[in-house]
Write a protein that holds these residues in place. Sequence first.
Motif, PDB file in Angstrom:
ATOM      1  N   THR A 262      42.299  29.386  47.739  1.00  0.00           N
ATOM      2  CA  THR A 262      41.135  29.255  47.108  1.00  0.00           C
ATOM      3  C   THR A 262      41.487  28.642  45.604  1.00  0.00           C
ATOM      4  O   THR A 262      42.536  28.674  45.065  1.00  0.00           O
ATOM      5  CB  THR A 262      40.293  30.551  47.069  1.00  0.00           C
ATOM      6  N   GLY A 263      40.377  27.817  45.136  1.00  0.00           N
ATOM      7  CA  GLY A 263      40.462  27.136  43.823  1.00  0.00           C
ATOM      8  C   GLY A 263      40.402  28.083  42.573  1.00  0.00           C
ATOM      9  O   GLY A 263      40.371  29.424  43.058  1.00  0.00           O
ATOM     10  N   PRO A 264      41.145  27.793  41.512  1.00  0.00           N
ATOM     11  CA  PRO A 264      40.813  28.789  40.457  1.00  0.00           C
ATOM     12  C   PRO A 264      39.558  29.248  40.061  1.00  0.00           C
ATOM     13  O   PRO A 264      38.374  28.557  40.202  1.00  0.00           O
ATOM     14  CB  PRO A 264      41.280  27.801  39.053  1.00  0.00           C
ATOM     15  N   ARG A 265      39.314  30.574  40.006  1.00  0.00           N
ATOM     16  CA  ARG A 265      38.121  31.390  39.641  1.00  0.00           C
ATOM     17  C   ARG A 265      38.472  32.674  39.333  1.00  0.00           C
ATOM     18  O   ARG A 265      39.020  33.574  39.842  1.00  0.00           O
ATOM     19  CB  ARG A 265      37.490  31.446  41.143  1.00  0.00           C
ATOM     20  N   PHE A 266      37.865  32.789  38.086  1.00  0.00           N
ATOM     21  CA  PHE A 266      38.098  34.182  37.145  1.00  0.00           C
ATOM     22  C   PHE A 266      37.144  35.072  38.014  1.00  0.00           C
ATOM     23  O   PHE A 266      35.954  34.862  38.354  1.00  0.00           O
ATOM     24  CB  PHE A 266      37.316  33.939  35.978  1.00  0.00           C
TER      25      PHE A 266
ATOM     26  N   ILE B 156      46.786  51.602  51.764  1.00  0.00           N
ATOM     27  CA  ILE B 156      46.001  50.367  51.446  1.00  0.00           C
ATOM     28  C   ILE B 156      46.454  49.063  51.444  1.00  0.00           C
ATOM     29  O   ILE B 156      47.664  48.870  51.407  1.00  0.00           O
ATOM     30  CB  ILE B 156      45.739  50.716  49.693  1.00  0.00           C
ATOM     31  N   ALA B 157      45.669  48.220  51.798  1.00  0.00           N
ATOM     32  CA  ALA B 157      45.928  46.826  52.129  1.00  0.00           C
ATOM     33  C   ALA B 157      44.842  45.683  51.358  1.00  0.00           C
ATOM     34  O   ALA B 157      43.804  46.174  51.545  1.00  0.00           O
ATOM     35  CB  ALA B 157      46.081  46.569  53.494  1.00  0.00           C
ATOM     36  N   LEU B 158      45.186  44.439  50.977  1.00  0.00           N
ATOM     37  CA  LEU B 158      44.409  43.646  50.599  1.00  0.00           C
ATOM     38  C   LEU B 158      43.775  42.936  51.907  1.00  0.00           C
ATOM     39  O   LEU B 158      44.554  42.643  53.057  1.00  0.00           O
ATOM     40  CB  LEU B 158      45.155  42.526  50.014  1.00  0.00           C
ATOM     41  N   THR B 159      42.377  42.943  51.953  1.00  0.00           N
ATOM     42  CA  THR B 159      41.795  41.934  53.151  1.00  0.00           C
ATOM     43  C   THR B 159      42.105  40.463  52.864  1.00  0.00           C
ATOM     44  O   THR B 159      42.623  40.016  51.571  1.00  0.00           O
ATOM     45  CB  THR B 159      40.292  42.268  52.962  1.00  0.00           C
ATOM     46  N   GLY B 160      41.743  39.712  53.664  1.00  0.00           N
ATOM     47  CA  GLY B 160      41.931  38.366  53.458  1.00  0.00           C
ATOM     48  C   GLY B 160      41.058  37.681  52.362  1.00  0.00           C
ATOM     49  O   GLY B 160      41.418  36.846  51.745  1.00  0.00           O
ATOM     50  N   GLU B 161      39.772  38.259  52.157  1.00  0.00           N
ATOM     51  CA  GLU B 161      39.151  37.949  50.922  1.00  0.00           C
ATOM     52  C   GLU B 161      39.587  38.541  49.662  1.00  0.00           C
ATOM     53  O   GLU B 161      39.549  37.702  48.585  1.00  0.00           O
ATOM     54  CB  GLU B 161      37.606  38.817  51.247  1.00  0.00           C
ATOM     55  N   GLY B 162      40.274  39.401  49.738  1.00  0.00           N
ATOM     56  CA  GLY B 162      40.864  40.218  48.572  1.00  0.00           C
ATOM     57  C   GLY B 162      41.998  39.304  48.154  1.00  0.00           C
ATOM     58  O   GLY B 162      42.166  38.976  46.850  1.00  0.00           O
ATOM     59  N   LEU B 163      42.807  38.966  49.105  1.00  0.00           N
ATOM     60  CA  LEU B 163      44.001  37.969  48.909  1.00  0.00           C
ATOM     61  C   LEU B 163      43.459  36.556  48.125  1.00  0.00           C
ATOM     62  O   LEU B 163      44.162  36.053  47.227  1.00  0.00           O
ATOM     63  CB  LEU B 163      44.962  37.548  50.131  1.00  0.00           C
ATOM     64  N   GLN B 164      42.441  36.102  48.921  1.00  0.00           N
ATOM     65  CA  GLN B 164      41.928  34.745  48.347  1.00  0.00           C
ATOM     66  C   GLN B 164      41.370  34.850  46.757  1.00  0.00           C
ATOM     67  O   GLN B 164      41.432  33.920  46.003  1.00  0.00           O
ATOM     68  CB  GLN B 164      40.651  34.444  49.295  1.00  0.00           C
TER      69      GLN B 164
ATOM     70  N   HIS C  43      42.067  34.220  41.229  1.00  0.00           N
ATOM     71  CA  HIS C  43      42.142  34.499  39.878  1.00  0.00           C
ATOM     72  C   HIS C  43      43.402  34.204  39.263  1.00  0.00           C
ATOM     73  O   HIS C  43      43.334  33.812  37.930  1.00  0.00           O
ATOM     74  CB  HIS C  43      41.892  36.205  39.875  1.00  0.00           C
ATOM     75  N   ILE C  44      44.503  34.387  40.009  1.00  0.00           N
ATOM     76  CA  ILE C  44      45.727  34.056  39.269  1.00  0.00           C
ATOM     77  C   ILE C  44      45.949  32.610  39.047  1.00  0.00           C
ATOM     78  O   ILE C  44      46.338  32.048  37.971  1.00  0.00           O
ATOM     79  CB  ILE C  44      46.832  34.382  40.010  1.00  0.00           C
ATOM     80  N   ALA C  45      45.355  31.586  39.702  1.00  0.00           N
ATOM     81  CA  ALA C  45      45.174  30.340  39.459  1.00  0.00           C
ATOM     82  C   ALA C  45      44.479  29.907  38.289  1.00  0.00           C
ATOM     83  O   ALA C  45      44.871  29.150  37.440  1.00  0.00           O
ATOM     84  CB  ALA C  45      44.478  29.641  40.638  1.00  0.00           C
ATOM     85  N   GLU C  46      43.198  30.878  38.034  1.00  0.00           N
ATOM     86  CA  GLU C  46      42.267  30.513  36.989  1.00  0.00           C
ATOM     87  C   GLU C  46      43.227  31.197  35.722  1.00  0.00           C
ATOM     88  O   GLU C  46      43.264  30.449  34.744  1.00  0.00           O
ATOM     89  CB  GLU C  46      41.318  31.148  36.969  1.00  0.00           C
ATOM     90  N   LEU C  47      43.919  32.160  35.719  1.00  0.00           N
ATOM     91  CA  LEU C  47      44.866  32.720  34.720  1.00  0.00           C
ATOM     92  C   LEU C  47      45.752  31.556  34.165  1.00  0.00           C
ATOM     93  O   LEU C  47      45.964  31.106  33.100  1.00  0.00           O
ATOM     94  CB  LEU C  47      45.353  33.940  34.958  1.00  0.00           C
ATOM     95  N   ARG C  48      46.469  30.967  35.301  1.00  0.00           N
ATOM     96  CA  ARG C  48      47.459  29.895  35.016  1.00  0.00           C
ATOM     97  C   ARG C  48      46.670  28.627  34.396  1.00  0.00           C
ATOM     98  O   ARG C  48      47.260  28.016  33.548  1.00  0.00           O
ATOM     99  CB  ARG C  48      48.098  29.659  36.244  1.00  0.00           C
ATOM    100  N   ARG C  49      45.572  28.143  34.709  1.00  0.00           N
ATOM    101  CA  ARG C  49      44.991  27.297  34.333  1.00  0.00           C
ATOM    102  C   ARG C  49      44.656  27.477  32.784  1.00  0.00           C
ATOM    103  O   ARG C  49      44.710  26.594  31.939  1.00  0.00           O
ATOM    104  CB  ARG C  49      43.648  26.938  34.887  1.00  0.00           C
ATOM    105  N   ILE C  50      44.089  28.528  32.405  1.00  0.00           N
ATOM    106  CA  ILE C  50      43.804  29.249  31.081  1.00  0.00           C
ATOM    107  C   ILE C  50      44.974  28.988  29.924  1.00  0.00           C
ATOM    108  O   ILE C  50      44.914  28.287  29.019  1.00  0.00           O
ATOM    109  CB  ILE C  50      42.965  30.343  31.165  1.00  0.00           C
ATOM    110  N   VAL C  51      46.077  29.577  30.662  1.00  0.00           N
ATOM    111  CA  VAL C  51      47.419  29.518  29.741  1.00  0.00           C
ATOM    112  C   VAL C  51      47.862  28.069  29.613  1.00  0.00           C
ATOM    113  O   VAL C  51      48.326  27.647  28.488  1.00  0.00           O
ATOM    114  CB  VAL C  51      48.594  30.369  30.659  1.00  0.00           C
TER     115      VAL C  51
END
Length: 108
Positions: free
Chosen positions: A2-6, A72-80, A85-93
């Motif tokens: 997924t694209g960057p998204r906070f 406990i496991a991440l769902t597909g939606e959770g992983l996306q 979120h990580i992509a957005e944090l990297r973009r902000i940095v």
Amino acid sequence: MTGPRFDEVIHAPNRLQICAMLAAVESMAFSTLRDAIDVSDSVLSKHVKILQAAGYLEVTKARGASYPRTWIALTGEGLQAYSGHIAELRRIVELGAPARRDPVPPGE
């Protein structure tokens, strides 16, 4: 991917750690996750419930040798959501990256 998204659900420090740990594995025992992020059972339970309500986690209970274990496991939606979120944090940095490359000399 997924694209960057906070994502405010993931951004809380304990929930971010939970997602980071679970993104690296298929699933993890509740006790292992609790010990890894160094929180109490009640704190982990609270954050797991929030992530589960958002559809980001799947919780499975299995009978162990002498006691039940919670996985406990991440769902597909959770992983996306986590990846976005990580992509957005990297973009902000990276917004500050050009300023770091061209520092202003002292006194100017």
